[in-house]
Scaffold this motif. Structure first.
Motif: not given
Length: 346
Positions: A14-18, A336-340
């Motif tokens: 989902h792309g790098d978290p901001p 899950v967390l690494r996408e957030l």
């Protein structure tokens, strides 16, 4: 056999978290509850114990239970390994044929920093992998949780799922489990050098993650390729999609089935065409490691490339957020967390 570079560059779907975030500052930030999917029968040679532990690994928990019950560690069974730096609840079984547990068992366990929540008899030992999944409650902080994009990223994850990467704990600090695995496999794997199979698992997990990372880069980690091996959601049932059509694409999009990546070992892959070509390419890039795994005798298997959090919830409380979700056995909350959020351990 060359040791893979660490840390690896496994992309996010989902792309790098901001922005960066925080998690697991204290064990209570990471709560895990095992979900068996069935209940003990109430009678039998094995005493099943529903236990809560804090900042304690499952193998050490099993040793403390064995001491409290005055049995050997081999008489203790458990379904899955739970995180150490966390608060976790899980079942353990103790083989007590023809005798009762110590009358002060709860007190003995409390002295060992373990809380006894429930107990019941069952005819069989608790075996690895029999549980259905785990329920997580995670408290997060930092800039990520107050960022305007946080809630929308969570909604995308709920709907689309995440790449089913093996988590960093599988590989050890700085990838040392993988380094040890390469050394042992280069010499020829022997059971006495890896009694729990942890190092074999680290090597297979690394190769799976490499395959999944390539699918994420290509953008087809959640789609069926020609010749793809697919896994029915919630089961280990597999079938090959020789020529995916619109109906099958709809089932994949709905989460009814998932593409299933190879766990390397002895035995032929059942993938065909485009899916087989990807596996063969990765096998060639890691030829020594793949050959050593085959020689070890561990059999090939499959793992879903995608996992979706079930019964997913998000609650904001000021500058913190609490996530609740259930994952099937073998899936990692860190995937899950690494996408957030961005964090050095993810």
């Amino acid at each position: 056999m060359p040791v893979p570079a660490w840390p690896p560059d496994w992309p996010r779907a989902h792309g790098d978290p901001p922005v960066a975030g925080e998690y697991r500052l204290v064990p209570e930030d990471f709560v895990v509850e095992e979900w068996l999917g069935f209940a003990p029968e109430g009678e039998g040679e094995h005493l099943w114990l529903w236990l809560e532990k804090r900042d304690l690994g499952t193998p050490e928990l099993a040793r403390r239970v064995a001491r409290a019950c005055e049995v050997t560690p081999r008489d203790v069974g458990y379904a899955g390994m739970k995180d150490r730096f966390a608060v976790t609840r899980q079942w353990l079984s103790v083989h007590l044929p023809g005798r009762e547990a110590p009358t002060d068992l709860a007190e003995r366990l409390a002295a060992a920093q373990v809380t006894l929540l429930e107990q019941a008899r069952h005819p069989r030992k608790l075996k690895r992998g029999v549980h259905r999944g785990n329920r997580f409650r995670l408290r997060l902080g930092g800039s990520a949780v107050v960022h305007p994009a946080f809630a929308s990223r969570w909604e995308r994850i709920r709907e689309a799922g995440v790449p089913n990467y093996f988590g960093p704990q599988r590989f050890g600090p700085e990838g040392r489990n993988l380094q040890r695995a390469c050394g042992i496999l280069a010499r020829g794997w022997r059971k006495r050098d890896d009694r729990q199979g942890m190092l074999l698992s680290a090597a297979r997990s690394y190769l799976f993650n490499e395959l999944l990372a390539e699918r994420v880069r290509r953008g087809d980690w959640d789609r069926a390729l020609p010749g793809e091996v697919l896994m029915l959601d919630g089961t280990q049932s597999l079938f090959v999609a020789e020529a995916p059509d619109a109906e099958l694409a709809g089932r994949v999009a709905a989460g009814d089935v998932h593409p299933a990546g190879l766990l390397w070992g002895a035995g032929e892959s059942t993938a065909r065409e485009a899916a087989a070509a990807l596996e063969q390419g990765l096998g060639a890039a890691h030829a020594g490691l793949c050959a050593a795994l085959a020689e070890s005798g561990v059999r090939t298997a499959r793992r879903a490339l995608r996992v979706r959090p079930v019964a997913a919830e998000l609650r904001h409380e000021g500058e913190t957020a609490t996530l609740g979700f259930t994952l099937p056995r073998g899936a990692f909350a860190t995937a899950v967390l690494r996408e957030l959020l961005c964090h050095p351990t993810l």
